[in-house]
Design a protein around this motif. Structure first.
Motif, PDB file in Angstrom:
ATOM      1  N   GLY A  12      -5.930   6.466 -86.112  1.00  0.00           N
ATOM      2  CA  GLY A  12      -5.025   7.430 -86.728  1.00  0.00           C
ATOM      3  C   GLY A  12      -3.630   6.870 -86.861  1.00  0.00           C
ATOM      4  N   ASP A  13      -3.098   6.252 -85.805  1.00  0.00           N
ATOM      5  CA  ASP A  13      -1.775   5.645 -85.880  1.00  0.00           C
ATOM      6  C   ASP A  13      -1.745   4.487 -86.872  1.00  0.00           C
ATOM      7  OD1 ASP A  13      -0.769   7.452 -84.110  1.00  0.00           O
ATOM      8  OD2 ASP A  13      -0.453   6.044 -82.455  1.00  0.00           O
ATOM      9  N   GLN A  14      -2.833   3.768 -86.974  1.00  0.00           N
ATOM     10  CA  GLN A  14      -2.896   2.681 -87.951  1.00  0.00           C
ATOM     11  C   GLN A  14      -2.807   3.227 -89.373  1.00  0.00           C
ATOM     12  OE1 GLN A  14      -6.497   0.565 -87.040  1.00  0.00           O
ATOM     13  NE2 GLN A  14      -5.618  -0.467 -85.246  1.00  0.00           N
ATOM     14  N   ASN A  15      -3.485   4.353 -89.627  1.00  0.00           N
ATOM     15  CA  ASN A  15      -3.415   4.962 -90.960  1.00  0.00           C
ATOM     16  C   ASN A  15      -2.002   5.441 -91.274  1.00  0.00           C
ATOM     17  OD1 ASN A  15      -6.113   4.588 -91.637  1.00  0.00           O
ATOM     18  ND2 ASN A  15      -6.739   6.505 -90.653  1.00  0.00           N
ATOM     19  N   ILE A  16      -1.324   6.028 -90.270  1.00  0.00           N
ATOM     20  CA  ILE A  16       0.056   6.459 -90.476  1.00  0.00           C
ATOM     21  C   ILE A  16       0.930   5.260 -90.821  1.00  0.00           C
ATOM     22  CG2 ILE A  16       2.078   7.437 -89.329  1.00  0.00           C
ATOM     23  CD1 ILE A  16       0.166   9.148 -87.680  1.00  0.00           C
TER      24      ILE A  16
END
Length: 378
Positions: free
Chosen positions: A29-33
């Motif tokens: 999720g943080d990578q997508n952000i």
């Protein structure tokens, strides 16, 4: 829709100025952000929760060319003490002992700013040189337990000069102070209330001071008061009239009438509150039982028997609160919002339990130019 699709949709709004990234997401999720952030070409401000465990994401946000401020609620991982943290603001109420510690200074030395500071020691025991010898970068707010200490104008002037972003100062636990031992911002009000024999009828529980940036201590003024009346008080209108003349820039007022036994005409109360020319937010605690809604021909103040207490149907309380806030919104033209806290009992019809407890709490807001009030009480 999964997280990646949500972010892809969000990225279409390229003119977004601020976002909040709250609970920590799985690593993907943080990578997508991180992948979406470069598409937000006008992003200025980000709030990030759990930054200690999200070092990679924090570094990505810091590197974003248009971001100027990142609000965090804990300290970043110590591995970032070699990074440029000038965009990072600590938004928690940091205790003074911790703020002046070597550990915190490692982050401050890298440019991290502190938004709010809580002085847990009594003000009288503080060493003013702490604040003059060590600048807490970006400090905007201080909360101080007054204890036995006094807030001196000279000390506040030095503090203002060394912390140019400081604009709010909250004075807690003021209630037991005499007219002759208090902050200079309150002394004339308390001295006059003492002269009128009003001082025994109320407490000041909290004071908020504010100043325009760049001003000295002379630029500070009272912008918030929390007033609590005593059980014997029948002088609410006179107390409020004096407060309105003493604090012309007051924006936030809390009235806690839980101990009060007198009643007041709704129109008379509204007229007195209209004297506060800058009032924007009104907190009302245990107020509606103190208001006479029935007739403008009744005396302004009625003494109520102590047995006439908290038994009233919840629906009736909601109706009266609606009448009260509508009347106040129309007569006090500066008001934007009300915060309500009420509680009581009604016939429970539950066998051995004769009464059922209820409570109402929440925000109501002035909605339009017609001064209509809306909102939901929980």
């Amino acid at each position: 829709m999964n997280l990646k699709n949500h972010l892809a949709l969000f990225s279409r709004f390229t003119k977004v100025l601020d976002i909040g990234i709250f609970p920590a997401l799985p690593e993907t999720g943080d990578q997508n952000i991180s992948q979406i952030l470069p598409q937000l070409k006008h992003l200025l401000y980000v709030e990030l929760d759990d930054c200690r465990a999200r070092t990679d994401l924090l570094r990505t946000i810091i590197a974003h060319p248009t971001v100027t401020s990142i609000l965090v609620y804990d300290l970043p991982d110590e591995s970032m003490c070699n990074d440029d943290l000038s965009k990072v603001i600590s938004g928690c109420h940091t205790a003074s002992d911790y703020a002046f510690s070597p550990h915190f200074q490692k982050y401050s030395n890298r440019g991290m700013r502190l938004a709010s500071l809580k002085l847990e020691s009594h003000l009288g025991s503080l060493n003013g040189s702490q604040f003059t010898s060590q600048n807490l970068f970006g400090l905007k707010e201080i909360q101080a337990d007054m204890g036995d200490g006094l807030l001196q104008s000279s000390w506040l002037s030095v503090l203002s000069a060394t912390h140019p972003n400081l604009s709010e100062f909250w004075l807690l636990n003021e209630r037991h102070r005499s007219a002759h031992r208090t902050t200079p911002f309150l002394s004339s009000f308390l001295e006059e209330s003492h002269r009128r024999d009003l001082r025994k009828f109320f407490f000041i529980e909290e004071v908020g001071l504010r100043r325009a940036l760049g001003r000295s201590s002379q630029g500070w003024y009272v912008m918030k008061l929390i007033l609590k009346t005593t059980e014997s008080s029948t002088s609410l209108l006179e107390i409020l009239t004096l407060a309105a003349s003493s604090f012309p820039k007051l924006e936030v007022l809390t009235l806690n009438l839980g101990l009060h036994k007198a009643m007041y005409d709704i129109g008379d109360l509204a007229s007195v509150l209209a004297l506060f020319s800058s009032l924007r937010v009104l907190y009302l605690g245990d107020v509606f039982r103190r208001i006479n809604f029935e007739s403008r021909n009744t005396p302004s103040v009625l003494r109520v028997d102590s047995r006439d207490i908290r038994t009233v149907p919840k629906a009736q309380a909601e109706h009266k609160l609606s009448l009260l806030t509508s009347c106040l919104a129309k007569q006090v033209r500066t008001l934007d919002s009300f915060h309500i806290e009420e509680q009581g009992y009604e016939d429970g019809k539950l066998g051995y339990r004769r009464y059922r407890h209820w409570s109402l709490r929440g925000w109501l807001h002035v909605l339009n130019s017609n001064r209509e009030v809306g909102g939901t009480l929980q």
